[in-house]
Write an enzyme that holds these catalytic residues in place. Structure first.
Site, short mmCIF file in Angstrom:
data_model
loop_
_atom_site.label_atom_id
_atom_site.label_comp_id
_atom_site.label_asym_id
_atom_site.label_seq_id
_atom_site.Cartn_x
_atom_site.Cartn_y
_atom_site.Cartn_z
N CYS A 1 41.41 33.04 44.59
CA CYS A 1 39.95 32.82 44.54
C CYS A 1 39.64 31.49 43.84
O CYS A 1 38.53 31.29 43.35
CB CYS A 1 39.25 33.99 43.85
N SER B 1 45.45 44.19 33.68
CA SER B 1 45.56 44.08 32.22
C SER B 1 44.31 44.60 31.52
O SER B 1 44.27 44.68 30.30
CB SER B 1 45.80 42.61 31.83
N1 SAH Z 1 41.46 42.98 43.51
C1 SAH Z 1 40.26 43.23 42.75
C2 SAH Z 1 39.71 42.01 42.07
C3 SAH Z 1 40.70 41.32 41.13
S1 SAH Z 1 39.94 40.28 39.95
C4 SAH Z 1 39.22 43.90 43.64
O1 SAH Z 1 39.48 44.11 44.82
O2 SAH Z 1 38.13 44.20 43.15
C5 SAH Z 1 41.31 39.82 38.96
C6 SAH Z 1 41.80 40.91 38.02
O3 SAH Z 1 42.97 40.41 37.36
C7 SAH Z 1 40.85 41.30 36.90
O4 SAH Z 1 40.60 42.69 36.97
C8 SAH Z 1 41.62 40.98 35.60
O5 SAH Z 1 41.43 41.98 34.59
C9 SAH Z 1 43.04 40.98 36.07
N2 SAH Z 1 44.00 40.16 35.31
C10 SAH Z 1 43.82 38.92 34.81
N3 SAH Z 1 44.98 38.46 34.26
C11 SAH Z 1 45.90 39.45 34.41
C12 SAH Z 1 47.27 39.60 34.09
N4 SAH Z 1 47.94 38.60 33.49
N5 SAH Z 1 47.90 40.74 34.40
C13 SAH Z 1 47.23 41.75 35.00
N6 SAH Z 1 45.94 41.66 35.37
C14 SAH Z 1 45.28 40.54 35.08
#
Ligand code: SAH
Length: 362
Positions: A306, A220
């Site tokens: 996490c 997002s």
């Molecule tokens: N997999 C990533 C880390 C994910 S952190 C890596 O390997 O580095 C979690 C992510 O979820 C963040 O980038 C945040 O922007 C996104 N996020 C949070 N809520 C969301 C939603 N409802 N839909 C899509 N993405 C979302």
């Protein structure tokens, strides 16, 4: 809490003693926090100064030196490295420092001096903007205390990722998933990959570099996806960046009957506090169901959490229910946490916050 304790300044260094006078060690105290004392040393009257931090840092460094060829890793993982309230990520000669408690904030000077003494960093960025600082009565700031420049290239698993250390989330990069990224990449050759909650493409870009036929990064956050696209160019691979809410996008893909050979879902914490356990657990179950529904027959599915507030057996149970409700059978082929640069304190199971389950679906 007696009057003398209440009169102490937040973050004051204290001795902790039982009612019988027995010493438990030296810690720091915050009358404003639910966790009133965090221990720094097992002995009372330990002097907390630059050489104390230099000794802890040297031990942390020695562990990482044995694990990694290149200096890209989490250098200090709070309680796991016996420094509660302090997280430091290392990106070559650049460090990002996250101070999470009033006790550590008070030690900022000695910590920075010890870092200079051991590592001679060119750039040091203080990320004092974690929302949990509010619980400690601390303000929010991001400050470059040494050097300049905040966009760097992270080298991990043979790939190069662009990270923004001041604007990015947390310390700018999630080192915790390094080993899980490498595990998933093994399956990627010739496959289609959906990297849900991709952030800057940690999983997706490595999968693309390992020969995936098609990689979709779904998040997002527009700035995170822009960095993912930059990183894709830096590795000479193609990804498709999709900005959407993951739950909505998964429902849409299910409606179109679209499937991917490899699906990963690494969401933000759904259980932020103990109070959120039931709704958070339900959200993990639903995510597991939807993610399984877009996984192709014989596909690979990784589900991660996490949230340190959901125990790993509960998370696994919710994921199993989700698969069942999607009508999918699976074989669990990996149950992992964060990499070894995120040590777990043996007496503090919460410090094992990351859970990653990988299934081979039928
Ligand atoms: N997999 C990533 C880390 C994910 S952190 C890596 O390997 O580095 C979690 C992510 O979820 C963040 O980038 C945040 O922007 C996104 N996020 C949070 N809520 C969301 C939603 N409802 N839909 C899509 N993405 C979302």
């Amino acid at each position: 809490m007696d009057a003398a304790a209440k009169a102490l300044a937040p973050g004051a260094v204290v001795n902790v003693r039982g009612e019988d006078g027995r010493g438990f060690g030296t810690g720091y105290f915050n009358p404003k926090s639910l966790i009133a004392v965090r221990l720094l040393a097992e002995d009372c009257d330990t002097v907390i100064d630059q050489s104390f931090f230099a000794e802890r840092l040297a031990r942390a460094l020695k562990l990482r030196d044995g694990l990694y060829v290149k200096p890209f890793y989490r250098l200090i993982h709070a309680e796991g490295d016996h420094l509660p309230g302090l997280v430091i990520d290392r990106f070559g000669d650049t460090l990002t420092v996250q101070i999470g408690t009033a006790g550590m904030e008070k030690q900022r000077g000695p910590i920075l001096a010890a870092l200079d003494q051991l590592l001679f960093p060119a750039t040091v960025i203080l990320r004092g903007d974690a929302p949990s600082r509010m619980l400690e009565g601390l303000d929010s700031y991001v400050e470059t205390v040494k050097g300049k420049g905040h966009r760097i290239a992270v080298e991990e698993n043979g790939a190069r990722y662009i990270a923004d250390l001041t604007e990015g989330q947390k310390t700018g990069w999630y080192y915790d998933q390094r080993d899980n990224r490498a595990f998933i990449a093994q399956f990627a050759k010739g496959k289609s990959v959906l990297d849900a909650y991709s952030y800057t493409g940690g999983f997706g870009i490595l999968a693309a570099a390992a020969g995936a036929r098609e990689t979709v990064c779904l998040d997002s956050s527009a700035p995170a996806l822009a960095l993912a696209e930059e990183s894709a160019r830096a590795n000479n691979v193609k990804i498709k960046a999709v900005k959407a809410d993951v739950f909505e996008e998964l429902e849409r893909l299910i409606g179109l009957n679209e499937k991917f050979d490899i699906v990963l879902a690494d969401p933000p914490p759904f259980v932020k506090s103990k109070r959120d356990l039931e709704p958070g657990a339900k959200a993990y179950r639903k995510l597991a169901r939807l993610a399984a529904q877009v996984t192709a027959p014989d596909g690979i599915l990784m589900l991660a959490s996490c949230s340190h507030n959901i125990p790993s057996d509960r998370f696994a149970a919710e994921c199993a229910q989700g698969l069942l409700r999607a009508g999918r059978r699976g074989r669990l082929i990996r149950q992992a946490g964060a990499g070894p640069d995120h040590p777990v304190h043996p007496l503090l199971p919460e410090s094992a916050y990351l859970k990653a389950l990988v299934y081979a679906l039928d």
